[in-house]
Design a protein around this motif. Structure first.
Motif, PDB file in Angstrom:
ATOM      1  N   VAL B  95       0.791  -1.248   0.000  1.00  0.00           N
ATOM      2  CA  VAL B  95       0.000   0.000   0.000  1.00  0.00           C
ATOM      3  C   VAL B  95       0.816   1.288   0.000  1.00  0.00           C
ATOM      4  N   GLU B 174      -6.957  -0.794  22.043  1.00  0.00           N
ATOM      5  CA  GLU B 174      -7.688  -0.563  20.796  1.00  0.00           C
ATOM      6  C   GLU B 174      -9.189  -0.454  21.077  1.00  0.00           C
ATOM      7  N   LEU B 176     -11.734  -0.693  18.854  1.00  0.00           N
ATOM      8  CA  LEU B 176     -12.560  -1.652  18.122  1.00  0.00           C
ATOM      9  C   LEU B 176     -12.296  -3.073  18.629  1.00  0.00           C
ATOM     10  N   GLY B 186     -10.435  -0.250   7.171  1.00  0.00           N
ATOM     11  CA  GLY B 186     -10.563   0.613   5.996  1.00  0.00           C
ATOM     12  C   GLY B 186     -10.122  -0.015   4.687  1.00  0.00           C
ATOM     13  N   ARG B 191      -7.082  -5.486  -1.681  1.00  0.00           N
ATOM     14  CA  ARG B 191      -5.830  -4.739  -1.775  1.00  0.00           C
ATOM     15  C   ARG B 191      -4.871  -5.143  -0.658  1.00  0.00           C
ATOM     16  N   PHE B 215     -11.511  -1.220  24.079  1.00  0.00           N
ATOM     17  CA  PHE B 215     -11.129  -0.312  25.151  1.00  0.00           C
ATOM     18  C   PHE B 215     -10.948   1.077  24.544  1.00  0.00           C
ATOM     19  N   GLY B 238      -5.280   7.953  15.173  1.00  0.00           N
ATOM     20  CA  GLY B 238      -5.671   8.099  13.777  1.00  0.00           C
ATOM     21  C   GLY B 238      -6.627   9.246  13.489  1.00  0.00           C
ATOM     22  N   LEU B 262     -16.850   1.169   4.244  1.00  0.00           N
ATOM     23  CA  LEU B 262     -15.717   0.246   4.313  1.00  0.00           C
ATOM     24  C   LEU B 262     -15.740  -0.581   5.606  1.00  0.00           C
ATOM     25  N   ASN B 293      -7.168   7.473  -2.245  1.00  0.00           N
ATOM     26  CA  ASN B 293      -7.173   6.010  -2.121  1.00  0.00           C
ATOM     27  C   ASN B 293      -8.478   5.514  -1.530  1.00  0.00           C
ATOM     28  N   VAL B 294      -8.996   6.277  -0.572  1.00  0.00           N
ATOM     29  CA  VAL B 294     -10.217   5.872   0.099  1.00  0.00           C
ATOM     30  C   VAL B 294     -11.360   5.817  -0.915  1.00  0.00           C
ATOM     31  N   ASP B 297     -10.999   2.790  -3.115  1.00  0.00           N
ATOM     32  CA  ASP B 297     -11.377   1.572  -2.382  1.00  0.00           C
ATOM     33  C   ASP B 297     -12.894   1.411  -2.320  1.00  0.00           C
ATOM     34  N   ILE B 402     -11.788  12.224  20.655  1.00  0.00           N
ATOM     35  CA  ILE B 402     -12.089  11.722  22.001  1.00  0.00           C
ATOM     36  C   ILE B 402     -10.938  11.993  22.973  1.00  0.00           C
ATOM     37  N   GLY B 436       1.428   9.644  13.885  1.00  0.00           N
ATOM     38  CA  GLY B 436       0.494   9.111  12.889  1.00  0.00           C
ATOM     39  C   GLY B 436      -0.573  10.137  12.556  1.00  0.00           C
ATOM     40  N   ALA B 443      -2.932  10.791   6.458  1.00  0.00           N
ATOM     41  CA  ALA B 443      -1.722  10.768   5.625  1.00  0.00           C
ATOM     42  C   ALA B 443      -1.519   9.357   5.081  1.00  0.00           C
ATOM     43  N   THR B 444      -0.362   8.750   5.329  1.00  0.00           N
ATOM     44  CA  THR B 444      -0.114   7.419   4.779  1.00  0.00           C
ATOM     45  C   THR B 444       0.391   6.468   5.852  1.00  0.00           C
TER      46      THR B 444
HETATM   47  C1  LIG Z   1      -9.724   3.341   2.955  1.00  0.00           C
HETATM   48  C2  LIG Z   1      -8.334   3.837   3.182  1.00  0.00           C
HETATM   49  C3  LIG Z   1      -7.349   3.528   2.265  1.00  0.00           C
HETATM   50  C4  LIG Z   1      -6.043   3.957   2.467  1.00  0.00           C
HETATM   51  N1  LIG Z   1      -5.083   3.591   1.561  1.00  0.00           N
HETATM   52  C5  LIG Z   1      -3.792   3.900   1.800  1.00  0.00           C
HETATM   53  C6  LIG Z   1      -2.757   3.453   0.919  1.00  0.00           C
HETATM   54  O1  LIG Z   1      -2.993   2.787  -0.095  1.00  0.00           O
HETATM   55  N2  LIG Z   1      -1.475   3.756   1.220  1.00  0.00           N
HETATM   56  C7  LIG Z   1      -1.165   4.471   2.341  1.00  0.00           C
HETATM   57  O2  LIG Z   1       0.020   4.675   2.607  1.00  0.00           O
HETATM   58  N3  LIG Z   1      -2.111   4.944   3.171  1.00  0.00           N
HETATM   59  C8  LIG Z   1      -3.425   4.676   2.934  1.00  0.00           C
HETATM   60  N4  LIG Z   1      -4.410   5.147   3.791  1.00  0.00           N
HETATM   61  C9  LIG Z   1      -4.016   5.983   4.931  1.00  0.00           C
HETATM   62  C10 LIG Z   1      -3.435   5.151   6.068  1.00  0.00           C
HETATM   63  O3  LIG Z   1      -4.199   4.003   6.270  1.00  0.00           O
HETATM   64  C11 LIG Z   1      -3.376   5.963   7.355  1.00  0.00           C
HETATM   65  O4  LIG Z   1      -2.616   7.116   7.118  1.00  0.00           O
HETATM   66  C12 LIG Z   1      -2.718   5.164   8.491  1.00  0.00           C
HETATM   67  O5  LIG Z   1      -3.428   3.990   8.757  1.00  0.00           O
HETATM   68  C13 LIG Z   1      -2.625   5.988   9.764  1.00  0.00           C
HETATM   69  O6  LIG Z   1      -2.134   5.181  10.807  1.00  0.00           O
HETATM   70  P1  LIG Z   1      -2.377   5.508  12.345  1.00  0.00           P
HETATM   71  O7  LIG Z   1      -1.671   4.439  13.072  1.00  0.00           O
HETATM   72  O8  LIG Z   1      -2.019   6.914  12.601  1.00  0.00           O
HETATM   73  O9  LIG Z   1      -3.941   5.431  12.572  1.00  0.00           O
HETATM   74  P2  LIG Z   1      -5.096   4.378  12.217  1.00  0.00           P
HETATM   75  O10 LIG Z   1      -4.684   3.367  11.216  1.00  0.00           O
HETATM   76  O11 LIG Z   1      -6.265   5.205  11.906  1.00  0.00           O
HETATM   77  O12 LIG Z   1      -5.325   3.618  13.592  1.00  0.00           O
HETATM   78  C14 LIG Z   1      -5.854   4.249  14.722  1.00  0.00           C
HETATM   79  C15 LIG Z   1      -6.460   3.212  15.629  1.00  0.00           C
HETATM   80  O13 LIG Z   1      -6.742   3.800  16.877  1.00  0.00           O
HETATM   81  C16 LIG Z   1      -7.995   3.371  17.321  1.00  0.00           C
HETATM   82  N5  LIG Z   1      -8.525   4.382  18.230  1.00  0.00           N
HETATM   83  C17 LIG Z   1      -9.051   5.585  17.923  1.00  0.00           C
HETATM   84  N6  LIG Z   1      -9.412   6.232  19.016  1.00  0.00           N
HETATM   85  C18 LIG Z   1      -9.121   5.422  20.055  1.00  0.00           C
HETATM   86  C19 LIG Z   1      -9.264   5.546  21.459  1.00  0.00           C
HETATM   87  N7  LIG Z   1      -9.779   6.643  22.004  1.00  0.00           N
HETATM   88  N8  LIG Z   1      -8.871   4.517  22.241  1.00  0.00           N
HETATM   89  C20 LIG Z   1      -8.344   3.384  21.687  1.00  0.00           C
HETATM   90  N9  LIG Z   1      -8.182   3.238  20.363  1.00  0.00           N
HETATM   91  C21 LIG Z   1      -8.555   4.240  19.558  1.00  0.00           C
HETATM   92  C22 LIG Z   1      -8.808   3.230  16.070  1.00  0.00           C
HETATM   93  O14 LIG Z   1      -9.908   2.379  16.269  1.00  0.00           O
HETATM   94  C23 LIG Z   1      -7.781   2.669  15.114  1.00  0.00           C
HETATM   95  O15 LIG Z   1      -7.768   1.270  15.167  1.00  0.00           O
HETATM   96  C24 LIG Z   1      -5.727   4.751   3.594  1.00  0.00           C
HETATM   97  C25 LIG Z   1      -6.729   5.098   4.500  1.00  0.00           C
HETATM   98  C26 LIG Z   1      -8.024   4.650   4.317  1.00  0.00           C
HETATM   99  C27 LIG Z   1      -9.093   5.041   5.309  1.00  0.00           C
END
Ligand SMILES: Cc1cc2nc3c(=O)[nH]c(=O)nc-3n(C[C@H](O)[C@H](O)[C@H](O)COP(=O)(O)OP(=O)(O)OC[C@H]3O[C@@H](n4cnc5c(N)ncnc54)[C@H](O)[C@@H]3O)c2cc1C
Ligand code: SF4
Lengths: 276, 467
Positions: B95, B174, B176, B186, B191, B215, B238, B262, B293-294, B297, B402, B436, B443-444
């Motif tokens: 990805v 986490e 979820l 997502g 993919r 949690f 995220g 999704l 990308n979203v 998808d 939150i 992140g 972002a990515t």
């Molecule tokens: C449909 C889709 C397609 C994408 N395609 C690409 C791609 O092809 N290439 C690419 O590089 N990037 C892609 N992205 C972007 C990429 O997925 C994100 O930038 C990346 O996942 C961010 O990572 P993260 O760890 O910051 O957050 P996330 O992956 O968003 O993870 C955050 C996690 O924290 C949890 N959370 C939130 N709040 C709380 C809380 N209060 N307590 C406990 N847990 C919590 C959430 O449930 C989630 O599981 C895509 C995004 C989407 C939505």
């Protein structure tokens, strides 16, 4: 995993479920809800919390059997474990000293309004409770609720307990007894709280309803639970679930709740309360 | 060293399921290199003395190093090299936008045939997964320090993995019921197979990371409550809050946020209805608003669910589409119709509250704006109607509020994103780091991992220095 401490059908189609969830029991406040999955294939179902025991680390939910996921939940056994109970979600209800507070519960809402009734009582309000059901055999928790209210009325559509009638009849009850509410709270199926918001608006006080739209994650991520309140888009899971029923776009909410009726059609039972 | 070797400009294509077949199934589209293709591609690498590709990689994988191993068929060493700086190669190989990172920096781009670094990375990861025994790095004796990681997406996984590897006691929270963040709820199966995400989560669990799902930090316990039990805490929650367009009709039935669509499909396994009880609707004509990308998808998911016509509605031109080129091409091949320079202005419902039509305006491109992309301008009077059964809004997400809303002394920005030091990930709050999407906005994957990597370094430094 979360242990089932108690599961029981308390009236036809309504079930009481108590699970061990110490973190939630410690944090929960009136008006909040949890999301439950009873097995790995189940939907995530938002359910109001009707009672808790901080010492025992348990929470209690009253739920209505409506589709596959709640059917599965109803068939749980004591001592079994379920994969998801997450919360407490949503904002707690606003509990202040308002004066005379009228609390209306119907269906599972009789259970979910109990913590609110108790909290209002403890804040020094004059709490009037009104329980609404189709028939006497669908009423429960009267004894549990009674100690926290100055009066408790019941309305049944067949007159088998209390007054005969529907939500509209509440206006009459309040008038007849000279009750002037400073705040009204209503919990129950969407149709009931909608009716309450319409019929009781003549009192010109906030009518706080606990909305129950479809949800998935319950933390603001999916946006399924969006509702229009006072012309603005709000998410019931994070901005609510409590809103002033006078400001809710009910037609939209009722329509949105029906989105998956076709998919559930072959599974839905008669809910027993006439609403949705 | 290979200066005299004849340049091989035949960039090896990766076999894919043919469009007419994959359009109707949920299996992975790209099937990965065979050994022969991988070795052939790896042999093309010039092994530059000053490899530009490495500079293009946010986690600075030793790219020529692992590629050389593949050319020499030492796949075990190849994956070992990658995993030194990237704990999720099977994910990144699939990805990451290599075309704007490492591959665009490859010297061979001048000849139009950069090394397919992403495909090779994916190959190495798949080779490892196919082995019976997966190597778990040697973990030093416990340091006695406890770290909480909030959120289990790529940023959280990276921090948890890196700190566990150093002997710290890590617990990941986490919200979820399944870990993985966007990788799980997502990005679709076709993919990024969920099996791969689960494998990576299992891997960090084997390294000693404890995972607590269901949690919600800020609700089940606040950051301020958790912090008492830990020496450091990393926030990686995220960008989960979906944006809507603020036009009439967005609450009609048949209108979804991309997240809802999704999540129903991926996390809740909607494709498996009624065995899995969360339904997802099959619509005939589906419009997806957005060009990232979203959006791709969502469009490709709708096609797989049986939609006859799927549209991407995007307000700029094809050149400005933010999605990866490969995904745009995949979508086109699968019959997705691109309605470019088009802006939805109103969603119109039928008498039962279901979406019936979308009213749109045509756009033209004006001068470049701050982002450097040409600004779309409305063409007055160009309104037109598209009959439509469903509309999926994929125009972006903002950080999940939150934690910012429930944590004391945590500095946040305009979009309620958490402010963290770019070089360390440290926030304004004592003992708390963040990284992140919650910091940068959507972002990515690799940028989230990069942020996780520097935060892990900084946290480790702090824990080592702390008496
Ligand atoms: C449909 C889709 C397609 C994408 N395609 C690409 C791609 O092809 N290439 C690419 O590089 N990037 C892609 N992205 C972007 C990429 O997925 C994100 O930038 C990346 O996942 C961010 O990572 P993260 O760890 O910051 O957050 P996330 O992956 O968003 O993870 C955050 C996690 O924290 C949890 N959370 C939130 N709040 C709380 C809380 N209060 N307590 C406990 N847990 C919590 C959430 O449930 C989630 O599981 C895509 C995004 C989407 C939505
Ligand atoms: S820039 Fe291209 S040719 Fe040079 S080392 Fe990197 S991948 Fe190989």
């Amino acid at each position: 995993m979360f242990e089932v401490i108690e599961i029981e059908m308390i009236v036809p189609n309504l079930h009481l479920l108590t699970v061990r969830a110490p973190d939630i029991a410690e944090q929960i406040k009136p008006g909040q809800f949890v999301i439950v999955r009873s097995d790995e294939e189940s939907e995530r179902i938002p359910l109001s919390v009707a009672d808790w025991d901080r010492k025992e680390g348990t929470i209690t939910i009253i739920f209505m059997e409506v589709g596959v996921s709640t059917q599965k939940m109803a068939s749980l056994k004591q001592g079994e474990y379920i994969p998801t109970v997450v919360g407490p979600l949503g904002k707690p209800s606003e509990i202040e000293k308002f004066g005379t507070v009228v609390c209306i519960g119907g269906c599972y809402g009789i259970g979910s309004i109990f913590p609110t009734i108790k909290a209002f009582h403890e804040k020094g309000n004059n709490v009037i409770s009104i329980m609404e059901a189709r028939s006497l055999n669908l009423l429960y928790w009267k004894d549990k609720i009674k100690p926290f209210c100055s009066s408790l009325f019941t309305i049944t559509r067949d007159g088998s307990d209390g007054d005969i009638g529907h939500i509209k009849h509440i206006v009459e009850i309040l008038h007849k007894n000279g009750i002037k509410p400073d705040r009204i709270i209503a919990n129950g199926c969407t149709f009931m709280i909608y009716k309450a918001s319409k019929d009781l608006s003549i009192f010109n006080v906030p009518i706080i309803v606990s909305l129950n739209p479809i949800m998935i994650d319950g933390t603001g991520m999916c946006g399924v639970c969006r509702v229009t309140v006072d012309g603005k888009m709000r998410f019931a899971c994070v901005d609510g679930p409590d809103f002033d029923g006078r400001l809710v776009d009910w037609e939209e909410l009722l329509t949105r709740r029906k989105q998956y009726v076709d998919e559930e059609a072959f599974l839905v039972h008669n809910s027993g309360c006439g609403g949705i | 060293m290979n200066q005299k070797k004849k340049l091989d400009l035949n960039r090896r294509e990766m076999p894919k399921q043919p469009p007419h077949i994959r359009r109707r199934n949920f299996k992975e589209v790209a099937m990965g290199y065979t050994v022969e293709l991988a070795v052939g591609e790896a042999e093309r690498c010039l092994q530059c003395k000053k490899p530009l590709c490495v500079q293009g990689c946010p986690v600075e994988i030793n790219i020529p190093g692992f590629i050389k191993c593949i050319a020499n068929k030492d796949f075990a060493e190849a994956i070992r090299i990658i995993k030194k700086t990237n704990c999720l190669p099977a994910v990144c190989g699939r990805v990451c936008p290599q075309e704007e990172q490492c591959e665009i920096s490859c010297i061979l781009i001048k000849k139009g045939a950069p090394i397919a670094i992403g495909r090779l990375e994916r190959f190495a990861a798949e080779w490892e997964a196919s082995q019976e025994h997966i190597e778990i790095p040697k973990i030093p004796p416990p340091t006695g320090k406890k770290v909480a990681v909030v959120g289990s997406g790529p940023a959280g996984i990276t921090v948890a993995g890196n700190l566990a590897m150093l002997g710290h006691d890590v617990t990941m929270y986490e919200a979820l019921h399944e870990a993985g963040g966007v990788l799980t709820y997502g990005i679709p199966e076709f993919r990024l197979p969920k099996k791969i995400v689960r494998r990576e989560i299992d891997y960090i669990k084997k390294m000693g990371v404890k995972l607590i799902t269901n949690f919600v930090v800020g609700k089940t316990k606040t950051v301020d409550q958790l912090i008492n039990n830990y020496d450091a805490l990393f926030i990686a929650t995220g960008a989960g809050l979906p944006w809507f367009m603020n036009i009439p009709g967005e609450n009609l039935n048949g209108v979804y946020s991309a997240n809802e669509y999704l999540t129903r499909m991926n996390l809740m396994k909607g494709f498996n209805f009624p065995k899995s009880s969360t339904p997802i609707k099959k619509h005939n004509r589906v419009a997806v608003v957005g060009g990232g990308n979203v959006a791709m998808d969502c469009a490709r998911t709708a096609a797989r669910l049986g939609a006859e016509e799927v549209y991407i509605i995007y307000r700029r031109s094809k050149k400005e589409l933010p999605a990866r080129l490969e995904e745009v091409e995949n979508a086109e091949e699968e019959g997705v119709i691109f309605k470019l320079l088009t802006l939805p202005i109103r969603l119109i419902g039928d008498e039962n509250g279901w979406l019936k039509e979308i009213e749109c305006l045509r756009m033209k491109l004006g001068e470049p704006d701050q982002s450097g992309r040409r600004r779309p301008i409305k063409i007055e009077g160009s309104e037109f109607i598209m009959p439509m059964d469903a509309c999926i809004i994929a125009i972006g997400n903002s950080p999940n509020p939150i934690i910012p809303n429930t944590t004391a002394d945590l500095e946040v920005g305009k979009w309620r994103n958490i402010i963290a030091d770019e070089k360390t990930g440290k926030t304004s709050k004592d003992k708390v780091w963040a990284g992140g999407d919650i910091v940068t906005g959507a972002a990515t994957v690799i940028l989230a991992m990069g942020a996780g990597r520097i935060a892990a370094l900084s946290i480790n430094e702090y824990l080592s220095g702390e008496k």
